[in-house]
Design a protein around this motif. Sequence first.
Motif, PDB file in Angstrom:
ATOM      1  N   ARG A 141      46.535  49.715  23.540  1.00 55.08           N
ATOM      2  CA  ARG A 141      45.095  49.563  23.697  1.00 55.08           C
ATOM      3  C   ARG A 141      44.449  49.699  22.321  1.00 55.08           C
ATOM      4  O   ARG A 141      44.684  50.681  21.603  1.00 55.08           O
ATOM      5  CB  ARG A 141      44.504  50.639  24.621  1.00 55.08           C
ATOM      6  N   ILE A 142      43.620  48.738  21.963  1.00 49.74           N
ATOM      7  CA  ILE A 142      42.827  48.816  20.744  1.00 49.74           C
ATOM      8  C   ILE A 142      41.360  48.735  21.145  1.00 49.74           C
ATOM      9  O   ILE A 142      40.956  47.825  21.874  1.00 49.74           O
ATOM     10  CB  ILE A 142      43.181  47.683  19.766  1.00 49.74           C
ATOM     11  N   ILE A 143      40.583  49.704  20.692  1.00 47.12           N
ATOM     12  CA  ILE A 143      39.157  49.761  21.003  1.00 47.12           C
ATOM     13  C   ILE A 143      38.390  49.778  19.686  1.00 47.12           C
ATOM     14  O   ILE A 143      38.557  50.696  18.873  1.00 47.12           O
ATOM     15  CB  ILE A 143      38.805  51.022  21.829  1.00 47.12           C
ATOM     16  N   ASN A 144      37.580  48.766  19.471  1.00 50.12           N
ATOM     17  CA  ASN A 144      36.779  48.674  18.256  1.00 50.12           C
ATOM     18  C   ASN A 144      35.343  49.090  18.559  1.00 50.12           C
ATOM     19  O   ASN A 144      34.754  48.618  19.540  1.00 50.12           O
ATOM     20  CB  ASN A 144      36.797  47.248  17.711  1.00 50.12           C
ATOM     21  N   THR A 171      37.209  41.438  17.633  1.00 46.41           N
ATOM     22  CA  THR A 171      37.712  41.981  18.896  1.00 46.41           C
ATOM     23  C   THR A 171      38.125  40.864  19.846  1.00 46.41           C
ATOM     24  O   THR A 171      39.206  40.912  20.451  1.00 46.41           O
ATOM     25  CB  THR A 171      36.627  42.858  19.555  1.00 46.41           C
ATOM     26  N   LYS A 172      37.285  39.868  19.981  1.00 51.53           N
ATOM     27  CA  LYS A 172      37.605  38.762  20.883  1.00 51.53           C
ATOM     28  C   LYS A 172      38.805  37.970  20.376  1.00 51.53           C
ATOM     29  O   LYS A 172      39.681  37.558  21.164  1.00 51.53           O
ATOM     30  CB  LYS A 172      36.374  37.863  21.046  1.00 51.53           C
ATOM     31  N   GLY A 173      38.879  37.749  19.069  1.00 52.67           N
ATOM     32  CA  GLY A 173      40.018  37.043  18.510  1.00 52.67           C
ATOM     33  C   GLY A 173      41.315  37.805  18.707  1.00 52.67           C
ATOM     34  O   GLY A 173      42.354  37.217  19.055  1.00 52.67           O
ATOM     35  N   LEU A 174      41.278  39.113  18.495  1.00 51.88           N
ATOM     36  CA  LEU A 174      42.470  39.935  18.702  1.00 51.88           C
ATOM     37  C   LEU A 174      42.902  39.933  20.168  1.00 51.88           C
ATOM     38  O   LEU A 174      44.098  39.926  20.479  1.00 51.88           O
ATOM     39  CB  LEU A 174      42.205  41.370  18.249  1.00 51.88           C
ATOM     40  N   ALA A 175      41.934  39.941  21.076  1.00 51.55           N
ATOM     41  CA  ALA A 175      42.265  39.894  22.507  1.00 51.55           C
ATOM     42  C   ALA A 175      43.027  38.623  22.833  1.00 51.55           C
ATOM     43  O   ALA A 175      43.999  38.643  23.600  1.00 51.55           O
ATOM     44  CB  ALA A 175      40.988  39.988  23.343  1.00 51.55           C
ATOM     45  N   ALA A 176      42.602  37.509  22.242  1.00 51.40           N
ATOM     46  CA  ALA A 176      43.278  36.238  22.487  1.00 51.40           C
ATOM     47  C   ALA A 176      44.671  36.230  21.883  1.00 51.40           C
ATOM     48  O   ALA A 176      45.633  35.731  22.491  1.00 51.40           O
ATOM     49  CB  ALA A 176      42.442  35.092  21.911  1.00 51.40           C
ATOM     50  N   ASP A 177      44.808  36.787  20.675  1.00 57.19           N
ATOM     51  CA  ASP A 177      46.105  36.796  19.982  1.00 57.19           C
ATOM     52  C   ASP A 177      47.096  37.773  20.608  1.00 57.19           C
ATOM     53  O   ASP A 177      48.290  37.467  20.731  1.00 57.19           O
ATOM     54  CB  ASP A 177      45.889  37.185  18.520  1.00 57.19           C
ATOM     55  N   ILE A 183      48.799  43.718  25.095  1.00 60.66           N
ATOM     56  CA  ILE A 183      47.878  44.607  24.384  1.00 60.66           C
ATOM     57  C   ILE A 183      46.442  44.234  24.748  1.00 60.66           C
ATOM     58  O   ILE A 183      46.058  43.070  24.631  1.00 60.66           O
ATOM     59  CB  ILE A 183      48.081  44.506  22.865  1.00 60.66           C
ATOM     60  N   ASN A 184      45.687  45.211  25.185  1.00 61.28           N
ATOM     61  CA  ASN A 184      44.278  45.003  25.523  1.00 61.28           C
ATOM     62  C   ASN A 184      43.414  45.386  24.325  1.00 61.28           C
ATOM     63  O   ASN A 184      43.565  46.481  23.780  1.00 61.28           O
ATOM     64  CB  ASN A 184      43.862  45.864  26.722  1.00 61.28           C
ATOM     65  N   VAL A 185      42.520  44.492  23.932  1.00 59.04           N
ATOM     66  CA  VAL A 185      41.621  44.759  22.814  1.00 59.04           C
ATOM     67  C   VAL A 185      40.188  44.593  23.309  1.00 59.04           C
ATOM     68  O   VAL A 185      39.797  43.509  23.753  1.00 59.04           O
ATOM     69  CB  VAL A 185      41.872  43.806  21.627  1.00 59.04           C
ATOM     70  N   ASN A 186      39.434  45.676  23.246  1.00 62.13           N
ATOM     71  CA  ASN A 186      38.053  45.665  23.712  1.00 62.13           C
ATOM     72  C   ASN A 186      37.166  46.409  22.727  1.00 62.13           C
ATOM     73  O   ASN A 186      37.654  47.027  21.771  1.00 62.13           O
ATOM     74  CB  ASN A 186      37.955  46.315  25.099  1.00 62.13           C
TER      75      ASN A 186
END
Length: 256
Positions: A141-144, A171-177, A183-186
């Motif tokens: 999980r990555i939270i920015n 954040t949106k780009g990382l979520a797609a990648d 891995i969830n990026v929000n």
Amino acid sequence: MNVLDTFRLDGRIALVTGSSAGIGTALARGLAQAGARVVLNGRDAQRLAEAQAQLRGEGLAVEARAFDVADRAAVDAAVDAIERELGPIEILVNNAGIQRRASFIDFPAADWQELMRTNLDAVFHAAQAVARRMVPRGRGRIINICSVMSELGRPGIVPYTASKGAVKMLTKGLAADLGPSGINVNGIGPGYFKTELNRKLIDDAAFSGWLVARTPMRRWGEVEELAGAAVFLASDAARFVNGHILYVDGGLTASV
């Protein structure tokens, strides 16, 4: 499984950057209360030690690592050491940030560069360093920490607004990648909270009055009110939430 159990973070290691005070400490406290073993981060070793002692005094599992998130070599070394000494980082909260206020016409180039290094470059560096280890494990999980300034502009803080808008899209780009690797990026977009970063605004009666009238909840936020959002996005309760910016702003971005 009971839905309440999905919010637990027992045994997970969380790194929270910029967590020696303010919002960062509040986020670290919330994650630790949910069961995570939290690694605090900051540049000032003394302030970091004080925050660690405070949270440990509350019975929470907290470690501390002093390093500058804007220094790529320092980030890589710190992530290596944390994973070697404590275990895999399963939660990363990119919270470190600074503010500089001046009119756009007069804004110093050096301040622009410092702000971008801390508010944007550091998010990229930390996310990349941690994601490189999360990807082979297939989870994380990555939270920015974004801002209402990821959506809105105000006079006197053009570079800050630019940096937080960029963090939103990062954040949106990382979520797609990273989504295909589990891995969830929000992001979390705080509104106006009572912190030292906002001390000048808090002490400005005209601004504070305007803000309270402008915010549907009719008040400033308290930093503790951000912890629930962090626990949610870090937990299995949010396992299908990806690329989302959760605004915790008393309704500021929802009204005109």
